[in-house]
Scaffold this active site. Structure first.
Site, PDB file in Angstrom:
ATOM      1  N   PRO A   1       0.900  -1.246   0.163  1.00  0.00           N
ATOM      2  CG  PRO A   1      -0.653  -1.545   1.411  1.00  0.00           C
ATOM      3  CD  PRO A   1       0.475  -2.055   0.929  1.00  0.00           C
ATOM      4  CD  GLU A   2       2.641   2.987  -4.619  1.00  0.00           C
ATOM      5  OE1 GLU A   2       2.530   4.114  -5.013  1.00  0.00           O
ATOM      6  OE2 GLU A   2       2.646   2.006  -5.439  1.00  0.00           O
TER       7      GLU A   2
END
Length: 278
Positions: free
Chosen positions: A3-4
């Site tokens: 996840p960014e």
């Protein structure tokens, strides 16, 4: 996919809206590795009785600030890594999902559960951020108004490597990852293998602008979901339906129609248009 920033920001906002103000009545640790270096007993002792006062994001980390009797009592640092998820459960008799490792039982009867198939993520108790060298070393947040395109340009001048690889350095810009670097470079018209040092100041200003554009777009769509990422209700994001270049190898460029290409830059798959990003 790790996840960014948009995915972590989506979770952060939901936690702040729905979980902030809850008091932890009990802690269950089902897999000790997740809370290391503390023991499950020590971790539970630090967190039990605390109020979750505020939830913040720093780069790709979630910071859950704790209070005890009105005084600051440290924080929980959550890094989801590849497969970590946080689930907000309003009915405590809801069956546990497979690979549930930590449960925070709230005084209200609700639960915050940490689920992680591969157990690469962490839920750590820390007195403060200074205990984590990785957090201390993070660079500016992309939405920080004090972080200008000129400053990005100055930082790029220190690196002769490919701009795509430089953008993935968390000391250059915190929270940016593979997907959004590709998307921003496309909008800015910059080839991912171009030397960071060769960028002009105007190009760096334009690049930072488009980094902010794609991050804001993704946040509005609740992030990108490829495999494991979902929000605290188990709902996936939809920005993957709006990617311009990432994962689109062979499809026509949305600007010029040329087939998009994929190359490897510093070990990461990178997608671009060979015409628009010369």
């Amino acid at each position: 996919m790790v996840p960014e920033l948009p995915e972590v920001e989506t979770i952060c906002r939901a936690l702040q809206e729905r979980v902030a103000g809850e008091q932890v009545a009990e802690v269950t640790v089902l897999h000790p590795k997740v809370v290391q270096p503390r023991t499950p007993e020590d971790f539970a002792g630090k967190v039990t009785g605390c109020l979750l006062s505020q939830i913040k994001r720093r780069g790709k980390y979630l910071l859950l600030e704790l209070e005890r009797q009105g005084e600051r009592a440290g924080l929980l640092v959550v890094h989801l890594r590849m497969t970590g998820q946080l689930h907000w459960v309003t009915a405590k008799d809801t069956p546990l999902m497979p690979h549930t490792h930590v449960l925070l039982h709230m005084a209200s009867g609700k639960q915050l559960r940490y689920v992680d198939t591969r157990r690469f993520g962490k839920v750590r108790y820390q007195e403060d951020i200074a205990e984590d060298p990785t957090l201390v070393a993070l660079g500016p947040e992309p939405f920080d108004p004090l972080y200008t395109g000129e400053e990005l340009w100055r930082r790029c001048q220190r690196h002769s490597g490919a701009i795509k690889g430089v953008l993935l350095r968390q000391d250059i810009i915190a929270g940016l990852g593979n997907i959004y670097a590709d998307e921003a470079l496309f909008l800015a018209g910059i080839h991912p293998k171009r030397s960071a040092r060769d960028l002009t100041e105007d190009e760096a200003v334009n690049l930072l602008h488009h980094i902010r554009v794609v991050l804001e777009e993704s946040i509005n769509y609740k992030g990108s979901s490829m495999r494991d990422y979902c929000n605290i209700d188990g709902v996936k994001g939809s920005y993957q339906e709006h990617w311009r270049v990432y994962g689109q190898k062979g499809k026509p460029c949305p600007l010029c129609g040329t087939p998009l290409e994929r190359i490897t830059v510093q070990g990461r798959g990178s997608h671009f248009c060979p015409v628009c990003q010369r």
